[in-house]
Design a protein around this motif. Structure first.
Motif, PDB file in Angstrom:
ATOM      1  N   VAL A  29       0.860  -1.190   0.000  1.00 26.27           N
ATOM      2  CA  VAL A  29       0.000   0.000   0.000  1.00 26.27           C
ATOM      3  C   VAL A  29       0.893   1.235   0.000  1.00 26.27           C
ATOM      4  CG1 VAL A  29      -1.862  -1.188   1.206  1.00 26.27           C
ATOM      5  CG2 VAL A  29      -0.141   0.070   2.523  1.00 26.27           C
ATOM      6  N   PRO A  30       0.410   2.366  -0.506  1.00 26.61           N
ATOM      7  CA  PRO A  30       1.199   3.599  -0.449  1.00 26.61           C
ATOM      8  C   PRO A  30       1.396   4.063   0.992  1.00 26.61           C
ATOM      9  CG  PRO A  30      -0.611   3.775  -2.037  1.00 26.61           C
ATOM     10  CD  PRO A  30      -0.851   2.537  -1.231  1.00 26.61           C
ATOM     11  N   ALA A  31       2.493   4.770   1.220  1.00 23.46           N
ATOM     12  CA  ALA A  31       2.790   5.241   2.578  1.00 23.46           C
ATOM     13  C   ALA A  31       1.716   6.193   3.093  1.00 23.46           C
ATOM     14  CB  ALA A  31       4.157   5.924   2.599  1.00 23.46           C
ATOM     15  N   GLU A  32       1.129   7.002   2.199  1.00 20.04           N
ATOM     16  CA  GLU A  32       0.113   7.945   2.649  1.00 20.04           C
ATOM     17  C   GLU A  32      -1.191   7.253   3.042  1.00 20.04           C
ATOM     18  OE1 GLU A  32       0.252   7.908  -1.906  1.00 20.04           O
ATOM     19  OE2 GLU A  32       1.670   8.028  -0.221  1.00 20.04           O
ATOM     20  N   SER A  33      -1.364   5.986   2.657  1.00 20.25           N
ATOM     21  CA  SER A  33      -2.563   5.223   3.017  1.00 20.25           C
ATOM     22  C   SER A  33      -2.274   4.180   4.090  1.00 20.25           C
ATOM     23  CB  SER A  33      -3.146   4.545   1.773  1.00 20.25           C
ATOM     24  OG  SER A  33      -3.430   5.474   0.759  1.00 20.25           O
ATOM     25  N   TRP A  34      -1.153   4.304   4.769  1.00 21.56           N
ATOM     26  CA  TRP A  34      -0.719   3.290   5.734  1.00 21.56           C
ATOM     27  C   TRP A  34      -1.746   3.102   6.851  1.00 21.56           C
ATOM     28  CZ3 TRP A  34       2.372  -0.635   6.016  1.00 21.56           C
ATOM     29  CH2 TRP A  34       2.868  -1.104   7.245  1.00 21.56           C
ATOM     30  N   VAL A  35      -2.166   4.172   7.490  1.00 21.26           N
ATOM     31  CA  VAL A  35      -3.112   4.076   8.597  1.00 21.26           C
ATOM     32  C   VAL A  35      -4.505   3.716   8.088  1.00 21.26           C
ATOM     33  CG1 VAL A  35      -4.198   5.337  10.496  1.00 21.26           C
ATOM     34  CG2 VAL A  35      -1.764   5.670  10.012  1.00 21.26           C
ATOM     35  N   ALA A  36      -4.935   4.337   7.007  1.00 24.90           N
ATOM     36  CA  ALA A  36      -6.272   4.056   6.478  1.00 24.90           C
ATOM     37  C   ALA A  36      -6.398   2.595   6.056  1.00 24.90           C
ATOM     38  CB  ALA A  36      -6.563   4.977   5.292  1.00 24.90           C
ATOM     39  N   ALA A  37      -5.344   2.031   5.495  1.00 27.90           N
ATOM     40  CA  ALA A  37      -5.398   0.630   5.076  1.00 27.90           C
ATOM     41  C   ALA A  37      -5.537  -0.291   6.279  1.00 27.90           C
ATOM     42  CB  ALA A  37      -4.147   0.286   4.271  1.00 27.90           C
ATOM     43  N   HIS A  38      -4.802  -0.027   7.337  1.00 28.14           N
ATOM     44  CA  HIS A  38      -4.912  -0.869   8.530  1.00 28.14           C
ATOM     45  C   HIS A  38      -6.266  -0.717   9.216  1.00 28.14           C
ATOM     46  CE1 HIS A  38      -0.538  -1.262   8.039  1.00 28.14           C
ATOM     47  NE2 HIS A  38      -0.626  -2.302   8.855  1.00 28.14           N
ATOM     48  N   GLU A  39      -6.807   0.473   9.216  1.00 29.54           N
ATOM     49  CA  GLU A  39      -8.123   0.663   9.823  1.00 29.54           C
ATOM     50  C   GLU A  39      -9.190  -0.104   9.054  1.00 29.54           C
ATOM     51  OE1 GLU A  39     -10.959   4.316  11.446  1.00 29.54           O
ATOM     52  OE2 GLU A  39      -9.238   4.736  10.128  1.00 29.54           O
ATOM     53  N   LEU A  40      -9.073  -0.102   7.741  1.00 30.61           N
ATOM     54  CA  LEU A  40     -10.038  -0.830   6.923  1.00 30.61           C
ATOM     55  C   LEU A  40      -9.891  -2.332   7.101  1.00 30.61           C
ATOM     56  CD1 LEU A  40     -12.254  -0.305   4.781  1.00 30.61           C
ATOM     57  CD2 LEU A  40     -10.496  -0.648   3.045  1.00 30.61           C
ATOM     58  N   LEU A  41      -8.654  -2.799   7.154  1.00 31.56           N
ATOM     59  CA  LEU A  41      -8.423  -4.239   7.332  1.00 31.56           C
ATOM     60  C   LEU A  41      -8.903  -4.709   8.706  1.00 31.56           C
ATOM     61  CD1 LEU A  41      -4.870  -4.518   5.732  1.00 31.56           C
ATOM     62  CD2 LEU A  41      -7.021  -5.359   4.767  1.00 31.56           C
ATOM     63  N   ARG A  42      -8.818  -3.864   9.694  1.00 28.74           N
ATOM     64  CA  ARG A  42      -9.283  -4.236  11.030  1.00 28.74           C
ATOM     65  C   ARG A  42     -10.809  -4.250  11.122  1.00 28.74           C
ATOM     66  NH1 ARG A  42      -8.863  -0.061  15.928  1.00 28.74           N
ATOM     67  NH2 ARG A  42     -10.517   0.785  14.584  1.00 28.74           N
ATOM     68  N   ASP A  43     -11.444  -3.213  10.622  1.00 26.77           N
ATOM     69  CA  ASP A  43     -12.887  -3.055  10.824  1.00 26.77           C
ATOM     70  C   ASP A  43     -13.724  -3.772   9.769  1.00 26.77           C
ATOM     71  OD1 ASP A  43     -12.176  -1.492  12.967  1.00 26.77           O
ATOM     72  OD2 ASP A  43     -12.404   0.410  11.872  1.00 26.77           O
ATOM     73  N   ALA A  44     -13.292  -3.744   8.501  1.00 27.83           N
ATOM     74  CA  ALA A  44     -14.108  -4.302   7.425  1.00 27.83           C
ATOM     75  C   ALA A  44     -13.740  -5.733   7.078  1.00 27.83           C
ATOM     76  CB  ALA A  44     -13.997  -3.415   6.177  1.00 27.83           C
ATOM     77  N   VAL A  45     -12.479  -6.098   7.233  1.00 26.78           N
ATOM     78  CA  VAL A  45     -12.040  -7.441   6.845  1.00 26.78           C
ATOM     79  C   VAL A  45     -11.959  -8.362   8.053  1.00 26.78           C
ATOM     80  CG1 VAL A  45     -10.236  -8.732   5.623  1.00 26.78           C
ATOM     81  CG2 VAL A  45     -10.774  -6.399   4.924  1.00 26.78           C
ATOM     82  N   GLY A  46     -11.763  -7.811   9.247  1.00 28.27           N
ATOM     83  CA  GLY A  46     -11.729  -8.635  10.446  1.00 28.27           C
ATOM     84  C   GLY A  46     -10.354  -9.022  10.926  1.00 28.27           C
ATOM     85  N   LEU A  47      -9.306  -8.361  10.420  1.00 29.32           N
ATOM     86  CA  LEU A  47      -7.942  -8.659  10.878  1.00 29.32           C
ATOM     87  C   LEU A  47      -7.692  -7.870  12.166  1.00 29.32           C
ATOM     88  CD1 LEU A  47      -6.226  -8.525   7.385  1.00 29.32           C
ATOM     89  CD2 LEU A  47      -6.590 -10.572   8.762  1.00 29.32           C
ATOM     90  N   THR A  48      -8.195  -8.400  13.252  1.00 28.84           N
ATOM     91  CA  THR A  48      -8.160  -7.674  14.519  1.00 28.84           C
ATOM     92  C   THR A  48      -6.925  -7.962  15.366  1.00 28.84           C
ATOM     93  OG1 THR A  48      -9.457  -9.437  15.560  1.00 28.84           O
ATOM     94  CG2 THR A  48     -10.675  -7.586  14.610  1.00 28.84           C
ATOM     95  N   PHE A  49      -6.136  -8.974  14.984  1.00 29.26           N
ATOM     96  CA  PHE A  49      -4.964  -9.330  15.796  1.00 29.26           C
ATOM     97  C   PHE A  49      -3.718  -8.748  15.150  1.00 29.26           C
ATOM     98  CE2 PHE A  49      -1.400 -12.089  16.944  1.00 29.26           C
ATOM     99  CZ  PHE A  49      -1.507 -12.097  18.318  1.00 29.26           C
ATOM    100  N   PHE A  50      -2.981  -7.923  15.897  1.00 28.01           N
ATOM    101  CA  PHE A  50      -1.713  -7.341  15.427  1.00 28.01           C
ATOM    102  C   PHE A  50      -0.569  -8.173  15.987  1.00 28.01           C
ATOM    103  CE2 PHE A  50       1.966  -4.625  15.769  1.00 28.01           C
ATOM    104  CZ  PHE A  50       1.970  -3.928  14.562  1.00 28.01           C
ATOM    105  N   ASP A  51       0.221  -8.763  15.092  1.00 22.37           N
ATOM    106  CA  ASP A  51       1.303  -9.653  15.522  1.00 22.37           C
ATOM    107  C   ASP A  51       2.617  -8.898  15.699  1.00 22.37           C
ATOM    108  OD1 ASP A  51       2.734 -11.875  16.220  1.00 22.37           O
ATOM    109  OD2 ASP A  51       2.933 -12.649  14.188  1.00 22.37           O
ATOM    110  N   PHE A  52       3.105  -8.247  14.637  1.00 24.45           N
ATOM    111  CA  PHE A  52       4.377  -7.533  14.765  1.00 24.45           C
ATOM    112  C   PHE A  52       4.474  -6.478  13.672  1.00 24.45           C
ATOM    113  CE2 PHE A  52       5.542 -11.059  11.904  1.00 24.45           C
ATOM    114  CZ  PHE A  52       6.171 -10.379  10.885  1.00 24.45           C
ATOM    115  N   LEU A  53       5.461  -5.603  13.838  1.00 19.08           N
ATOM    116  CA  LEU A  53       5.840  -4.604  12.847  1.00 19.08           C
ATOM    117  C   LEU A  53       7.350  -4.521  12.816  1.00 19.08           C
ATOM    118  CD1 LEU A  53       4.333  -1.193  12.000  1.00 19.08           C
ATOM    119  CD2 LEU A  53       6.750  -1.274  12.627  1.00 19.08           C
TER     120      LEU A  53
END
Length: 253
Positions: A29-53
């Protein structure tokens, strides 16, 4: 899961692309969409578990930041996804994910001190692992491990290179630098007024091209040529002649 994640991102107007990966599915994903992409993946797709960065040093391409998300469903079934982005080397800044995932807090702190990446709006971006006063970012490829320069490298000791080798012994092989140690002219202290060296020069000088491998047929041909031909086996010796039987005694004598 990968199709759902990619469709959700593209439907939201995020320029996401699926990338090749040896493990879980990876999406860039583009750097400017970094936070928006994670918010969408958490709320709309269901990826609620954060493992590492974490991150990787791509030299002139910049730094690639990677997060690993997961979704548990159906008992022990787990869906994995890697989210990646690329940021420039001259300005390594990325928004923090700590407001979305609490577990991103200390992962971003570690990545900040190891790679020198700044996570803007992070609530506590202070050193996590390195001692106070440590200078540099150890996981950058231009970071030189000074201990490899100050201490003799055991791997450089070949026959004839020992400090106690006889003066007129066998000629020594060419000395080699330890892995990760560049040419001394490309790093280290410089006289006042000297131009600043290229920060990537140590990383580029430390990399050596791989030795080209010969084709299998060529290796076999060379190996066969080096093996001396086997000597012909000696001819078998003639069997010993049978001895004449003793003459019978004359009964009249």
């Amino acid at each position: 899961m990968s199709t759902d994640a990619l469709d959700a991102l593209t439907d939201a107007g995020i320029a996401a692309t699926q990338a090749d990966s040896f493990g879980p599915v990876a999406i860039d994903v583009p750097a400017e969409s970094w936070v928006a992409a994670h918010e969408l993946l958490r709320d709309a797709v269901g990826l609620t578990f954060f493992d590492f960065l974490t991150a990787s040093d791509e030299l002139t391409d910049g730094f690639r930041v990677v997060s690993h998300l997961a979704d548990f469903w159906g008992g022990a079934h787990v869906e994995h996804l890697l989210v990646r982005t690329l940021i420039p080397r001259d300005k390594p800044v990325l928004p923090t994910l700590s407001e979305l995932y609490a577990g991103a807090n200390w992962h971003e702190r570690e990545t900040h001190e190891m790679f020198g990446i700044t996570f803007s709006d992070h609530p506590n971006l202070i050193p996590l692992l390195l001692p106070d006063g440590f200078e540099g970012n150890p996981l950058r490829k231009e970071f030189v491990l000074a201990s490899r320069v100050a201490k003799p490298w055991p791997g450089a000791k070949e026959p004839g290179e020992s400090d106690h080798a006889p003066a007129h012994g066998a000629p020594s092989r060419r000395r080699t630098l330890p892995p990760g140690v560049p040419d001394p002219d490309t790093w280290g202290p410089r006289p006042p007024g000297s131009p600043d060296p290229d920060p990537l020069a140590p990383a580029q000088a430390a990399s050596t091209p791989a030795r080209p491998r010969r084709a299998g047929a060529e290796r076999r041909t060379r190996k066969q040529a080096e093996v001396p031909p086997a000597a012909d086996p000696p001819a078998p010796a003639d069997p010993p002649a049978a001895a004449d039987p003793p003459a019978a005694a004359d009964p009249e004598s």
